[in-house]
Enzyme design. Structure first.
Site, mmCIF file in Angstrom:
data_model
loop_
_atom_site.group_PDB
_atom_site.id
_atom_site.type_symbol
_atom_site.label_atom_id
_atom_site.label_comp_id
_atom_site.label_asym_id
_atom_site.label_seq_id
_atom_site.Cartn_x
_atom_site.Cartn_y
_atom_site.Cartn_z
ATOM 1 C CD1 TRP A 199 -2.695 -7.320 10.492
ATOM 2 C CD2 TRP A 199 -3.508 -8.342 8.678
ATOM 3 N NE1 TRP A 199 -1.782 -7.140 9.471
ATOM 4 C CE2 TRP A 199 -2.266 -7.757 8.347
ATOM 5 C CE3 TRP A 199 -4.203 -9.049 7.688
ATOM 6 C CZ2 TRP A 199 -1.701 -7.855 7.065
ATOM 7 C CZ3 TRP A 199 -3.646 -9.130 6.413
ATOM 8 C CH2 TRP A 199 -2.423 -8.540 6.113
ATOM 9 C CG MET A 200 1.003 -11.568 12.995
ATOM 10 S SD MET A 200 1.465 -13.039 13.944
ATOM 11 C CE MET A 200 1.098 -14.352 12.804
ATOM 12 C CG ASP B 18 5.969 -6.291 8.959
ATOM 13 O OD1 ASP B 18 5.130 -6.768 8.189
ATOM 14 O OD2 ASP B 18 6.451 -5.153 8.815
ATOM 15 C CD GLN C 130 3.924 -3.685 12.616
ATOM 16 O OE1 GLN C 130 3.435 -2.878 11.850
ATOM 17 N NE2 GLN C 130 4.462 -3.331 13.776
ATOM 18 C CD1 TRP D 56 2.511 0.657 11.559
ATOM 19 C CD2 TRP D 56 3.461 1.998 10.052
ATOM 20 N NE1 TRP D 56 1.497 1.208 10.800
ATOM 21 C CE2 TRP D 56 2.057 2.033 9.861
ATOM 22 C CE3 TRP D 56 4.263 2.767 9.202
ATOM 23 C CZ2 TRP D 56 1.448 2.799 8.869
ATOM 24 C CZ3 TRP D 56 3.657 3.536 8.215
ATOM 25 C CH2 TRP D 56 2.260 3.546 8.051
ATOM 26 C CB THR D 57 8.236 -3.005 11.171
ATOM 27 O OG1 THR D 57 7.204 -3.963 11.005
ATOM 28 C CG2 THR D 57 9.568 -3.706 11.129
ATOM 29 N NE ARG E 191 7.346 1.327 4.885
ATOM 30 C CZ ARG E 191 7.174 2.009 3.754
ATOM 31 N NH1 ARG E 191 7.282 3.322 3.719
ATOM 32 N NH2 ARG E 191 6.901 1.354 2.637
ATOM 33 C CD GLU F 63 7.314 -2.010 3.056
ATOM 34 O OE1 GLU F 63 6.456 -1.209 3.447
ATOM 35 O OE2 GLU F 63 7.038 -3.164 2.710
ATOM 36 C CG ASP G 294 6.476 -0.458 -0.890
ATOM 37 O OD1 ASP G 294 5.457 -1.037 -1.280
ATOM 38 O OD2 ASP G 294 6.449 0.652 -0.354
HETATM 39 N N1 DQQ Z 1 4.775 -3.317 7.681
HETATM 40 C C1 DQQ Z 1 4.834 -2.267 8.660
HETATM 41 C C2 DQQ Z 1 5.817 -1.279 8.127
HETATM 42 C C3 DQQ Z 1 6.634 -2.080 7.200
HETATM 43 C C4 DQQ Z 1 5.616 -2.971 6.571
HETATM 44 C C5 DQQ Z 1 3.455 -1.711 8.846
HETATM 45 C C6 DQQ Z 1 6.168 -4.184 5.916
HETATM 46 O O1 DQQ Z 1 6.603 -0.707 9.164
HETATM 47 O O2 DQQ Z 1 7.322 -1.284 6.273
HETATM 48 O O3 DQQ Z 1 2.575 -2.702 9.314
HETATM 49 O O4 DQQ Z 1 5.226 -5.211 5.815
#
Ligand code: DQQ
Length: 680
Positions: A159-160, A162, A178, A221-222, A285, A340, A373
């Site tokens: 899986w991939m 952001d 990610q 995370w991102t 975030r 996000e 989101d």
């Molecule tokens: N993906 C990350 C978050 C972000 C979200 C988590 C957006 O930090 O808000 O994998 O796809």
């Protein structure tokens, strides 16, 4: 602790001219072609192309010993056996994994939500309903293998999501992303890392960061990179703590003189920002790249929400270890929910180069982008940033962030730009998720692709939008070129383009429409909408017309990308740019939406589109990148050499003249970096 104390110092065009004299009987099919009938599955086409079995294929060639036979018959029998083996593999239907009770015939899974309970946007394709999944398509290895792209960035497996912290350093572009090292679904999020000299060919490096501290144990995370004037690299990212609280953390390279930036230190004083009073612990975030304020302090924006209002909090810092929250938000839009992956950057209104994130002044507008989101789309708006008040104001309040323009009208999310100081460009990355079922992703062993990086500039002609175009480096992959000049498309016509293998293409097409007939017409076509107005088979006076890609010969499967000109009751014509996935596959367990939006076509301009076709992904750019649509498509028949391209005009009231350049595209080299030690 001050970061300075820890980081190392650093200071021939040919053929196929289809003229108006070309035989209409050859080129003009039924005007109902977009609802064509059947075609036999012809996966034999697939045998002529290269194919690697899926990692977990349980098919093993027999190793049984045979009695001695004559050499000739031996060769003949081996050839026969070999071709049956290939045919067997290509047509092998994938069996579901046995469930806990050992039952292989398990009923199709209901879509499983991933991410939301952990406090981020939905990460699985829950648009598929249980009824879509009632029948799981019997995907073969050949079909699933074909879906893997040839020149888009993807890790070898799993899986991939952001793109994170893109940057340019010592001759190398770095992309972090990610990544789930364990499976083809979201979870255990780690920072994957890859480097490139040209943003097209990539080397995979070891992970940059793994979830191993209390402040990011539930996910690294991102985040975004900031390069300070002295060359120091600051990486700010969101960590999901052991208590599932979202916090911001600081990391930096161990050795700035390492061009590969292999080793990263997480600042021992992490987290450096925690949710402030009034902000939910799961609503905080994705820090942006920092920019320098007029008071000499760095500013970082972080997405959040208060009730249903999406907001950007801004923090100030001088050392990136301690931060002060500014009292007022930079911007807020009621009704847009959690923001996000906020992105904030300047664009020049007079020059065509990109700008470093801290640049401001006359002739500059600021783009504010948010990934919503609530609806999983990336929205942006152009506006003005006042650094004194730290307020951003949209040029047009009706087109504010989250209620106006989208970065991309297809399957696209969590995008992020960076300033490429090497070429003075503002470059944009975006995550393209899957629109098939999670079960199919697990079978193929991977999920998601990154877009080809796009160069972003302000559209000086309209003054109301950005332009996004695939970076010029992608053109290095162009091989054979096929040119079609002045192809006349009568109403209801369909013209096949013989371009050879049509699964990796770069297509540039312009369409001339007799503007006088549009102007003279009194026909009104009010309320056109790509998604709800019937797609490519719904005929109006002036559209749809465009290209059909990833179609089989009889158009049982097809993905039309097209313009539609709709004249309002006021006599004003608006143009729409759409991508119709509704007939892209005969498989049922795939989301098949029709995407698109309006696109400005200015006086004196022809209608133009650029398409990058790369197996299961099509990136489509209208009018030099004013409106962009990314599609995921999963054909079962229109694959390998069975995939075809057509021009079409399904309008009833206008003849179109098309000019098309098609390039077959080579594959990019995306591999593990094997010569690390010799290059270090
Ligand atoms: N993906 C990350 C978050 C972000 C979200 C988590 C957006 O930090 O808000 O994998 O796809």
């Amino acid at each position: 602790m001050i970061l300075r104390e820890q980081a190392a110092p650093l200071g021939n065009v040919h053929c196929c001219l289809n003229t108006p004299n070309s035989s209409p009987s050859l080129h003009q099919h039924s005007s109902n072609f977009l609802s064509s009938t059947t075609m036999n599955a012809d996966l034999e086409h697939a045998t002529s192309t290269s194919y690697s079995p899926l990692p977990d294929s349980d098919h093993n060639p027999s190793s049984e010993r045979r009695r001695p036979i004559t050499l000739l018959s031996g060769i003949f029998i081996s050839m026969l056996l070999f071709s049956s083996l290939i045919a067997l593999i290509l047509n092998q239907h994938i069996q579901p994994e046995p469930d806990d009770s050992g039952n292989r015939n398990s009923s199709p899974a209901r879509p499983i939500s991933r991410g939301v309970s952990q406090g981020v946007s939905e990460k699985s394709n829950i648009q598929l309903s249980s009824s879509d999944l009632k029948e799981i398509y019997p995907w073969t290895n050949a079909m699933l293998s074909w879906q893997r792209t040839g020149f888009h960035f993807q890790p070898p497996k799993n899986w991939m999501n952001d793109p994170n912290g893109p940057l340019y350093h010592m001759g190398w572009y770095h992309l972090f992303y990610q990544y789930n090292p364990d499976a083809a679904v979201w979870g255990n999020i780690t920072w994957g890392h890859a480097i490139s000299k040209d943003l097209i060919n990539w080397y995979h490096l070891p992970f940059a960061m793994i979830p191993d501290q209390w402040y990011d144990i539930n996910g690294v995370w991102t985040g975004s990179a900031t390069i300070l004037p002295d060359g120091t690299i600051i990486m700010l990212y969101t960590g999901d703590t052991d208590e599932e609280v979202q916090v911001q953390n600081l990391a930096y390279p161990v050795n700035l003189s390492d061009p590969f930036l292999l080793d990263w230190i997480k600042y021992p004083g992490n987290p450096v920002m925690v949710p402030p009073p009034g902000i939910g612990t799961k609503d905080f975030r994705d820090p942006t790249t920092a920019w320098l304020g007029p008071n000499g302090k760095w500013r970082v924006a972080i997405g959040s929400k208060v009730n249903k209002t999406g907001i950007t909090l801004v923090y100030e810092t001088t050392n990136f270890t301690s931060y002060e929250l500014l009292e007022e938000v930079m911007h807020a839009v009621p009704g847009t929910g959690m923001w996000e992956c906020v992105d904030f950057y300047p664009v020049s209104t007079t020059e065509s180069n990109g700008l470093d994130t801290s640049v401001n002044g006359p002739g500059i507008k600021h783009v504010l982008k948010s990934s919503l989101d609530d609806d999983k789309h990336d929205y942006y708006a152009l506006g003005t940033y006042d650094p004194i008040s730290n307020k951003w104001t949209p040029d047009d309040p009706d087109l504010d962030v989250g209620i106006g323009l989208r970065v991309d009208y297809g399957k696209y999310y969590a995008s992020k730009t960076f300033f490429d100081q090497n070429t003075q460009r503002r470059l944009l990355w975006g995550w393209i998720a899957e629109t098939d079922s999670e079960a199919a992703d697990i079978l193929k062993g991977w999920s998601s692709v990154q877009t080809i990086p796009r160069e972003v500039v302000f559209d000086k002609k309209t003054g109301t939008n950005i332009l996004q175009l695939p970076i010029k480096e992608v053109e290095k992959l162009r091989s054979k070129s096929t040119v079609y000049r002045k192809v006349i498309l009568e109403p209801g016509s369909l013209v096949p383009l013989d371009v050879g293998l049509a699964t990796q293409l770069d297509i540039l097409a312009t369409f001339e429409v007799d503007k006088q007939s549009v102007e003279a017409s009194v026909e009104a076509d009010v309320g056109y909408n790509c998604t709800t107005s019937g797609g490519s088979s719904s005929r109006g006076a002036f559209g749809p017309f465009g290209l059909v890609v990833l179609a089989d010969e009889s158009l049982t499967e097809q993905t039309p990308i097209y313009f539609y000109i709709a004249k309002g009751a006021d006599g004003v014509a608006n143009t729409y740019f759409c991508a119709d996935q509704s007939k892209s596959t005969t498989a049922q367990d795939v989301t098949k939406l029709i995407y698109g939006s309006s696109v400005p076509v200015l006086h004196g301009e022809s209608f133009s589109m650029r398409l990058l076709v790369d197996h299961s992904i099509v990136e489509s750019f209208a009018q030099g990148g004013r409106t962009v649509i990314t599609s995921r498509v999963y054909p079962t028949k229109a694959i390998y050499s069975a995939a075809k391209v057509f021009l079409f005009n399904n309008a009833t009231g206008v003849t179109i003249t098309a000019n098309v350049n098609v390039w077959n595209m080579d594959s990019a080299h995306i591999d593990y970096f094997t010569f690390l030690n010799s290059e270090r």
